[in-house]
Design an enzyme around this catalytic site. Structure first.
Site, PDB file in Angstrom:
ATOM      1  N   HIS A  17       4.393 -24.391  13.541  1.00  0.00           N
ATOM      2  CA  HIS A  17       5.214 -25.495  13.020  1.00  0.00           C
ATOM      3  C   HIS A  17       6.497 -25.627  13.858  1.00  0.00           C
ATOM      4  CE1 HIS A  17       3.285 -24.523   8.892  1.00  0.00           C
ATOM      5  NE2 HIS A  17       2.810 -25.693   9.234  1.00  0.00           N
ATOM      6  N   LYS A  41      -1.851 -27.998  -3.878  1.00  0.00           N
ATOM      7  CA  LYS A  41      -2.035 -26.720  -3.191  1.00  0.00           C
ATOM      8  C   LYS A  41      -1.245 -25.684  -3.969  1.00  0.00           C
ATOM      9  CE  LYS A  41      -2.791 -28.024   1.633  1.00  0.00           C
ATOM     10  NZ  LYS A  41      -2.298 -27.853   3.005  1.00  0.00           N
ATOM     11  N   ARG A  90      -4.035 -28.923  15.882  1.00  0.00           N
ATOM     12  CA  ARG A  90      -4.372 -27.632  16.495  1.00  0.00           C
ATOM     13  C   ARG A  90      -5.713 -27.671  17.186  1.00  0.00           C
ATOM     14  NH1 ARG A  90      -3.131 -24.781  10.948  1.00  0.00           N
ATOM     15  NH2 ARG A  90      -3.811 -26.866  10.396  1.00  0.00           N
ATOM     16  N   SER A 128      -0.587 -21.377   8.029  1.00  0.00           N
ATOM     17  CA  SER A 128       0.146 -20.680   6.966  1.00  0.00           C
ATOM     18  C   SER A 128      -0.828 -19.816   6.169  1.00  0.00           C
ATOM     19  CB  SER A 128       0.809 -21.689   6.032  1.00  0.00           C
ATOM     20  OG  SER A 128       1.723 -22.480   6.738  1.00  0.00           O
TER      21      SER A 128
HETATM   22  P1  ADP Z   1      -0.076 -29.836   5.065  1.00  0.00           P
HETATM   23  O1  ADP Z   1      -0.285 -29.140   3.764  1.00  0.00           O
HETATM   24  O2  ADP Z   1       0.613 -31.136   4.962  1.00  0.00           O
HETATM   25  O3  ADP Z   1      -1.257 -29.843   5.987  1.00  0.00           O
HETATM   26  P2  ADP Z   1       1.071 -27.734   6.648  1.00  0.00           P
HETATM   27  O4  ADP Z   1       2.367 -27.094   6.364  1.00  0.00           O
HETATM   28  O5  ADP Z   1      -0.153 -26.888   6.538  1.00  0.00           O
HETATM   29  O6  ADP Z   1       1.055 -28.958   5.705  1.00  0.00           O
HETATM   30  O7  ADP Z   1       1.105 -28.417   8.064  1.00  0.00           O
HETATM   31  C1  ADP Z   1       1.991 -29.445   8.387  1.00  0.00           C
HETATM   32  C2  ADP Z   1       1.605 -30.051   9.711  1.00  0.00           C
HETATM   33  O8  ADP Z   1       1.740 -29.065  10.722  1.00  0.00           O
HETATM   34  C3  ADP Z   1       0.161 -30.523   9.798  1.00  0.00           C
HETATM   35  O9  ADP Z   1       0.132 -31.682  10.611  1.00  0.00           O
HETATM   36  C4  ADP Z   1      -0.561 -29.391  10.467  1.00  0.00           C
HETATM   37  O10 ADP Z   1      -1.709 -29.830  11.186  1.00  0.00           O
HETATM   38  C5  ADP Z   1       0.508 -28.909  11.409  1.00  0.00           C
HETATM   39  N1  ADP Z   1       0.352 -27.508  11.775  1.00  0.00           N
HETATM   40  C6  ADP Z   1       0.105 -26.449  10.990  1.00  0.00           C
HETATM   41  N2  ADP Z   1      -0.002 -25.313  11.692  1.00  0.00           N
HETATM   42  C7  ADP Z   1       0.202 -25.667  12.989  1.00  0.00           C
HETATM   43  C8  ADP Z   1       0.184 -24.953  14.227  1.00  0.00           C
HETATM   44  N3  ADP Z   1      -0.078 -23.649  14.294  1.00  0.00           N
HETATM   45  N4  ADP Z   1       0.426 -25.646  15.340  1.00  0.00           N
HETATM   46  C9  ADP Z   1       0.635 -26.979  15.291  1.00  0.00           C
HETATM   47  N5  ADP Z   1       0.649 -27.711  14.186  1.00  0.00           N
HETATM   48  C10 ADP Z   1       0.427 -27.073  13.041  1.00  0.00           C
END
Ligand code: ADP
Length: 160
Positions: A17, A41, A90, A128
């Site tokens: 992130h 979630k 990703r 996460s």
């Molecule tokens: P959501 O529940 O909205 O998917 P996340 O917190 O899991 O929220 O992810 C937020 C954004 O960050 C999403 O667009 C997700 O694809 C992206 N994301 C999550 N992990 C990574 C990572 N390791 N590298 C790049 N982008 C990521």
């Protein structure tokens, strides 16, 4: 002033992130990391805790702010006078869901564009969910999350 919103659950924020935030901060005048409530979630951290963790992790980036939101993303984006939504991609597996989300948001508000950013290759396997799983099993997560998130995860898993 070009503002981008980076929305997500951030439960918790990972280095993946953070990598996306840093890239977006170079392209936009102002980036707001918007922590979603996301009732569907089952979050490990409360929304307020997730906001605090993001705030600390982005403290060194002068044009990055942290906020929380609940409800429709497009309404939040408009309320901040922003037109761009940043999302991270990703792998191909992210694409289908993200594509649907982006097109739905465009249907809801024609003025909003979704920008996809790819993290550094070493972060493409990070999520996460996987970080929480490794931490739960007692693994070392120091290379996957900022130090304040690591400390908070260890503490949370001890008490939960
Ligand atoms: P959501 O529940 O909205 O998917 P996340 O917190 O899991 O929220 O992810 C937020 C954004 O960050 C999403 O667009 C997700 O694809 C992206 N994301 C999550 N992990 C990574 C990572 N390791 N590298 C790049 N982008 C990521």
């Amino acid at each position: 002033m070009r503002t981008a919103i980076y929305p997500g659950s951030f439960d918790p924020l990972t280095n993946g992130h953070l990598d996306v935030v840093q890239r977006a901060a170079k392209l936009f005048d102002r980036v707001i990391v918007a922590v979603a409530k996301n009732e569907s979630k089952h979050a490990l951290f409360s929304q307020a805790e997730r906001v605090t963790l993001v705030k600390k992790a982005v403290a060194g980036l002068p044009n990055v702010e942290t906020d929380s939101f609940d409800g429709l993303l497009v309404e939040y984006v408009a309320s901040k006078n922003a037109r761009a939504v940043v999302r991270g991609l990703r792998a191909v597996s992210d694409f289908e869901f993200e594509f649907q989300l982006a097109l739905m948001n465009r249907k809801l508000d024609e003025n909003i564009e979704t920008i996809f950013m790819m993290p550094k290759d070493t972060y493409t396997f990070l999520s996460s969910r996987i970080v929480k799983e490794i931490a739960r099993l007692g693994g070392d997560i120091s290379q996957f999350v900022p130090p304040n998130v690591q400390a908070a995860l260890v503490k949370k898993l001890k008490t939960s």
